[in-house]
Write a protein that holds these residues in place. Sequence first.
Motif, PDB file in Angstrom:
ATOM      1  N   GLU A  17      56.537   6.453 -19.950  1.00 58.35           N
ATOM      2  CA  GLU A  17      57.989   6.913 -20.221  1.00 58.35           C
ATOM      3  C   GLU A  17      58.153   7.331 -21.709  1.00 58.35           C
ATOM      4  O   GLU A  17      57.356   6.662 -22.328  1.00 58.35           O
ATOM      5  CB  GLU A  17      58.898   6.001 -19.567  1.00 58.35           C
ATOM      6  CG  GLU A  17      58.899   4.611 -20.141  1.00 58.35           C
ATOM      7  CD  GLU A  17      59.889   3.597 -19.436  1.00 58.35           C
ATOM      8  OE1 GLU A  17      60.096   4.076 -18.376  1.00 58.35           O
ATOM      9  OE2 GLU A  17      60.225   2.898 -20.034  1.00 58.35           O
ATOM     10  N   CYS A  44      57.295  17.143 -16.396  1.00 60.04           N
ATOM     11  CA  CYS A  44      58.719  17.122 -15.993  1.00 60.04           C
ATOM     12  C   CYS A  44      59.282  18.671 -16.005  1.00 60.04           C
ATOM     13  O   CYS A  44      60.141  18.653 -16.250  1.00 60.04           O
ATOM     14  CB  CYS A  44      59.485  16.267 -16.794  1.00 60.04           C
ATOM     15  SG  CYS A  44      59.077  14.244 -16.725  1.00 60.04           S
ATOM     16  N   LYS A  71      62.461  12.920 -14.364  1.00 56.34           N
ATOM     17  CA  LYS A  71      61.001  12.314 -13.717  1.00 56.34           C
ATOM     18  C   LYS A  71      60.314  13.451 -13.294  1.00 56.34           C
ATOM     19  O   LYS A  71      61.116  14.188 -12.426  1.00 56.34           O
ATOM     20  CB  LYS A  71      61.429  11.101 -13.072  1.00 56.34           C
ATOM     21  CG  LYS A  71      60.051  10.291 -12.772  1.00 56.34           C
ATOM     22  CD  LYS A  71      60.099   9.135 -12.120  1.00 56.34           C
ATOM     23  CE  LYS A  71      58.956   8.261 -11.983  1.00 56.34           C
ATOM     24  NZ  LYS A  71      59.289   6.903 -11.049  1.00 56.34           N
ATOM     25  N   LYS A  91      58.207   9.581 -16.929  1.00 55.85           N
ATOM     26  CA  LYS A  91      59.831   9.393 -16.673  1.00 55.85           C
ATOM     27  C   LYS A  91      60.299   9.857 -18.382  1.00 55.85           C
ATOM     28  O   LYS A  91      59.992   9.170 -19.160  1.00 55.85           O
ATOM     29  CB  LYS A  91      60.144   8.150 -16.503  1.00 55.85           C
ATOM     30  CG  LYS A  91      61.691   7.894 -16.492  1.00 55.85           C
ATOM     31  CD  LYS A  91      62.140   6.380 -16.110  1.00 55.85           C
ATOM     32  CE  LYS A  91      63.508   6.361 -15.998  1.00 55.85           C
ATOM     33  NZ  LYS A  91      63.958   4.945 -15.432  1.00 55.85           N
TER      34      LYS A  91
END
Length: 193
Positions: A17, A44, A71, A91
Amino acid sequence: MSRSRQPPLVTGISPKEGTAWTKVTIRGENLGTGPADLVGLSICGHNCMLTAEWMSASKIVCRVGPAKDDKGEIIVTTKSGGLGTSTVSFKLLRPDRIGILEQSAVWVDEINYDMRRDRNKGLSPLSLGPSNPLGIEIDKGNIPQKDLELVFPGMSGDFTSENFAATCYLIENHAGSRSCHYRLFLHRTARCV
């Protein structure tokens, strides 16, 4: 007859992330035979080909862009293997935006601020300016105000002013340093040419 290669498979991403423009390392299998074999990379839903660096058939490094989805999968496409799949996701963290009417926490180092002693007068937060924001000795120098106004028309060294110019501040408060004299000379010379 040549056998077609297996499609790319993404099995890992590090970190998992981050915010937009985070540098990530993608791991997997059949991620291409070379830099020219890599024809697509999205994280993403954002195309990351401009920042992609093919390292090996099992490693690609790139930066995550400002993706549409919070995400999503990491999809690698190669000439030799086609469209790939992913067993992991990334993410995208969106930074909190603080609006003008929203509260926010601010740490104020009161030692460096000129706190007014007259508590009966209302003060704007801008009036509590630091007495020496650069933390170096103030040296007013000897540059006449009319010269500053000639070189920097309408500009001010007051950091609360709408017309604040960092150069004016430096010249007004640190003109004794050699670099300030040199910068003023260069600016004056450029205006005369």
